[in-house]
Design a protein around this motif. Structure first.
Motif, mmCIF file in Angstrom:
data_model
loop_
_atom_site.group_PDB
_atom_site.id
_atom_site.type_symbol
_atom_site.label_atom_id
_atom_site.label_comp_id
_atom_site.label_asym_id
_atom_site.label_seq_id
_atom_site.Cartn_x
_atom_site.Cartn_y
_atom_site.Cartn_z
ATOM 1 N N CYS A 100 40.894 35.588 33.197
ATOM 2 C CA CYS A 100 39.787 34.617 33.160
ATOM 3 C C CYS A 100 38.954 34.883 31.913
ATOM 4 C CB CYS A 100 38.916 34.735 34.411
ATOM 5 S SG CYS A 100 37.506 33.590 34.400
ATOM 6 N N PRO A 101 39.147 34.106 30.860
ATOM 7 C CA PRO A 101 38.364 34.304 29.631
ATOM 8 C C PRO A 101 36.868 34.094 29.836
ATOM 9 C CG PRO A 101 40.294 32.912 29.239
ATOM 10 C CD PRO A 101 40.154 33.036 30.725
ATOM 11 N N ASP A 102 36.481 33.315 30.856
ATOM 12 C CA ASP A 102 35.059 33.003 31.047
ATOM 13 C C ASP A 102 34.243 34.250 31.359
ATOM 14 O OD1 ASP A 102 35.602 30.336 30.600
ATOM 15 O OD2 ASP A 102 35.861 29.868 32.730
ATOM 16 N N CYS A 103 34.767 35.108 32.234
ATOM 17 C CA CYS A 103 34.042 36.337 32.580
ATOM 18 C C CYS A 103 34.708 37.572 32.009
ATOM 19 C CB CYS A 103 33.919 36.476 34.099
ATOM 20 S SG CYS A 103 35.488 36.808 34.941
ATOM 21 N N GLN A 104 35.805 37.384 31.266
ATOM 22 C CA GLN A 104 36.576 38.479 30.683
ATOM 23 C C GLN A 104 36.984 39.499 31.752
ATOM 24 O OE1 GLN A 104 34.348 40.028 27.329
ATOM 25 N NE2 GLN A 104 34.705 38.175 26.124
ATOM 26 N N ASP A 105 37.394 38.949 32.895
ATOM 27 C CA ASP A 105 37.920 39.741 34.020
ATOM 28 C C ASP A 105 36.927 40.754 34.568
ATOM 29 O OD1 ASP A 105 40.234 38.319 33.862
ATOM 30 O OD2 ASP A 105 41.381 39.862 32.829
ATOM 31 N N THR A 106 35.642 40.414 34.507
ATOM 32 C CA THR A 106 34.628 41.259 35.144
ATOM 33 C C THR A 106 34.202 40.679 36.487
ATOM 34 O OG1 THR A 106 32.772 40.098 34.098
ATOM 35 C CG2 THR A 106 33.747 41.952 32.886
ATOM 36 N N GLY A 107 34.434 39.366 36.668
ATOM 37 C CA GLY A 107 34.032 38.703 37.895
ATOM 38 C C GLY A 107 32.628 38.137 37.854
ATOM 39 N N TYR A 108 31.890 38.455 36.791
ATOM 40 C CA TYR A 108 30.493 38.026 36.712
ATOM 41 C C TYR A 108 30.176 37.447 35.339
ATOM 42 C CZ TYR A 108 29.443 40.296 41.164
ATOM 43 O OH TYR A 108 29.412 40.643 42.481
ATOM 44 N N LYS A 113 28.216 35.464 40.062
ATOM 45 C CA LYS A 113 29.650 35.449 40.323
ATOM 46 C C LYS A 113 30.338 34.340 39.542
ATOM 47 C CE LYS A 113 29.379 37.325 45.019
ATOM 48 N NZ LYS A 113 29.554 37.036 46.473
ATOM 49 N N CYS A 114 31.411 34.711 38.870
ATOM 50 C CA CYS A 114 32.215 33.732 38.139
ATOM 51 C C CYS A 114 32.976 32.858 39.131
ATOM 52 C CB CYS A 114 33.185 34.470 37.215
ATOM 53 S SG CYS A 114 34.271 33.375 36.253
ATOM 54 N N HIS A 115 33.417 31.697 38.657
ATOM 55 C CA HIS A 115 34.208 30.809 39.515
ATOM 56 C C HIS A 115 35.472 31.489 40.010
ATOM 57 C CE1 HIS A 115 37.117 30.086 36.257
ATOM 58 N NE2 HIS A 115 36.066 30.090 35.449
ATOM 59 N N CYS A 116 36.032 32.404 39.198
ATOM 60 C CA CYS A 116 37.253 33.093 39.614
ATOM 61 C C CYS A 116 36.966 34.086 40.736
ATOM 62 C CB CYS A 116 37.917 33.796 38.426
ATOM 63 S SG CYS A 116 36.981 35.187 37.729
ATOM 64 N N PHE A 117 35.773 34.686 40.736
ATOM 65 C CA PHE A 117 35.396 35.611 41.806
ATOM 66 C C PHE A 117 35.210 34.832 43.110
ATOM 67 C CE2 PHE A 117 33.016 38.451 44.411
ATOM 68 C CZ PHE A 117 33.275 39.735 43.957
ATOM 69 N N LYS A 118 34.573 33.671 43.018
ATOM 70 C CA LYS A 118 34.373 32.848 44.217
ATOM 71 C C LYS A 118 35.716 32.407 44.804
ATOM 72 C CE LYS A 118 29.869 31.141 42.655
ATOM 73 N NZ LYS A 118 29.086 29.962 42.212
ATOM 74 N N GLN A 119 36.674 32.085 43.918
ATOM 75 C CA GLN A 119 37.998 31.701 44.398
ATOM 76 C C GLN A 119 38.711 32.901 45.017
ATOM 77 O OE1 GLN A 119 39.253 28.474 44.437
ATOM 78 N NE2 GLN A 119 40.719 29.485 45.802
ATOM 79 N N ALA A 120 38.515 34.079 44.439
ATOM 80 C CA ALA A 120 39.104 35.291 45.019
ATOM 81 C C ALA A 120 38.537 35.559 46.406
ATOM 82 C CB ALA A 120 38.850 36.485 44.101
ATOM 83 N N GLU A 121 37.237 35.288 46.582
ATOM 84 C CA GLU A 121 36.625 35.425 47.903
ATOM 85 C C GLU A 121 37.305 34.508 48.915
ATOM 86 O OE1 GLU A 121 31.961 36.586 47.481
ATOM 87 O OE2 GLU A 121 32.491 34.539 46.939
ATOM 88 N N ILE A 122 37.485 33.250 48.532
ATOM 89 C CA ILE A 122 38.085 32.280 49.440
ATOM 90 C C ILE A 122 39.514 32.675 49.778
ATOM 91 C CG2 ILE A 122 38.878 29.884 49.620
ATOM 92 C CD1 ILE A 122 36.384 29.083 48.007
ATOM 93 N N ASN A 123 40.276 33.102 48.759
ATOM 94 C CA ASN A 123 41.656 33.518 48.999
ATOM 95 C C ASN A 123 41.713 34.696 49.963
ATOM 96 O OD1 ASN A 123 42.568 31.549 47.229
ATOM 97 N ND2 ASN A 123 42.740 32.943 45.493
ATOM 98 N N LEU A 124 40.812 35.664 49.780
ATOM 99 C CA LEU A 124 40.774 36.825 50.667
ATOM 100 C C LEU A 124 40.396 36.409 52.084
ATOM 101 C CD1 LEU A 124 40.849 39.920 51.078
ATOM 102 C CD2 LEU A 124 38.426 39.956 50.464
ATOM 103 N N LEU A 125 39.431 35.501 52.198
ATOM 104 C CA LEU A 125 38.994 35.057 53.513
ATOM 105 C C LEU A 125 40.117 34.318 54.246
ATOM 106 C CD1 LEU A 125 35.400 33.847 52.573
ATOM 107 C CD2 LEU A 125 36.017 35.930 53.812
#
Length: 319
Positions: A100-108, A113-125
């Motif tokens: 994820c270039p937007d957060c450079q793989d930090t999640g924030y 929270k980056c959009h990729c972190f929010k999607q990771a939350e949903i996937n985990l849930l």
């Protein structure tokens, strides 16, 4: 909704794995270029050396050192890109690599929270709910009233509206649902509809058949030292929504009945919502379970009665 510590740690480990994987990939690319692209290593090393020397000049008061450094680095960087292109590689072949270039793989991003972190939350849930596959088929987009008529239709429509209100006010109001009625009338289906909507909102949902829940409670009843059991109970007692399907199909004894009441009671005290569905009628609940369980359900749950034909049987027959 806040993630539990174990859920948050799971996602953070995924980001750490991404960073490690991409760092190793960049190292492999760099080694390849240094070995196969003549002159590239020398340019890279000269940029490092010039940066050090110009930095010393800047500290010594040379006002032109910074602008000279930028100009030199820009020129040498262009030369590096030309070498990569000549070797058949992209000019950004040795740029940092990110999923994820937007957060450079930090999640924030800027502390949020980056959009990729929010999607990771949903996937985990979804994974932890245990009903990912079911929710792909059973959700509001596949809801149909075609199998209901008359009073059954009016009752089902009322139950659908109750479910939508439950979802709408979930973040602000604590409430529980108790679905009862005959087989195949939509109880599990509407539970799934609610689960999908809340997971998409980032809420933690755990689904259990009553048989599976009671078997798990019985198996882990006295295992206090197992960390996995501890985390399981933490999730079971603390998830935003617990769905218990087909109450009445489980094997129950005094010990598991006591644990079941403890589960319902703790979730009530912590204002954590629960949905229970059953083919039993209310008088059966009172006779099958303790008076405490019956009282907890009748006093703290919105009761929804389901009537109508066995839709699962009708669908199977039509096929």
């Amino acid at each position: 909704m806040a993630l539990s510590n174990s859920q948050y740690d799971t996602i953070i480990r995924e980001y750490e794995d991404r960073q490690t994987r991409n760092r190793h990939l960049l190292e492999e690319r760099t080694a390849y270029v240094y070995q196969h692209v003549d002159g590239y290593r020398e340019l890279a090393e000269s940029i490092a050396a010039i940066s050090v020397s110009q930095g010393k000049k800047l500290l010594d008061g040379d006002e032109n050192a910074l602008s000279d450094l930028k100009s030199t680095i820009s020129r040498l960087s262009s030369m590096k890109e030309e070498l990569l292109i000549a070797a058949g590689l992209s000019p950004d072949y040795l740029s940092p690599i990110y999923d994820c270039p937007d957060c450079q793989d930090t999640g924030y991003i800027d502390g949020h929270k980056c959009h990729c972190f929010k999607q990771a939350e949903i996937n985990l849930l979804y994974e932890q709910s245990g009903i990912r596959d079911m929710l792909e088929k059973e959700n509001f987009s596949t809801l149909s009233y075609d199998y209901y008529q008359g009073d059954d239709l009016a009752s089902f429509q009322k139950n659908v509206n109750t479910c939508k209100d439950f979802i709408k006010s979930f973040d602000s109001d604590y409430h529980n649902l108790f679905f009862y009625g005959t087989v195949g009338t939509g109880k599990s289906f509407l539970s799934g509809c609610i689960a999908r909507e809340l997971i998409e909102k980032g809420c933690s949902v755990i689904y259990f058949s009553a048989a599976g829940l009671f078997e798990t409670l019985s198996r882990n009843m006295f295992d206090y030292r197992n960390n996995e059991v501890h985390l399981f109970k933490e999730d079971l007692y603390g998830c935003d929504l617990l769905i218990i399907d087909d109450l009445g199909t489980e094997y129950i004894n005094n010990a598991t009945a006591s644990q079941f009441f403890s589960l319902l009671n703790e979730r009530h005290l912590n204002q954590k919502s629960t949905i229970i569905s059953t083919n039993l009628f209310l008088e059966d609940i009172q006779s099958h379970y303790s008076e405490r369980i019956f009282s907890r359900i009748t006093n703290n749950y919105t009761i929804c009665k389901f009537t109508g034909p066995d839709i699962r049987r009708l669908k199977k027959t039509s096929k």
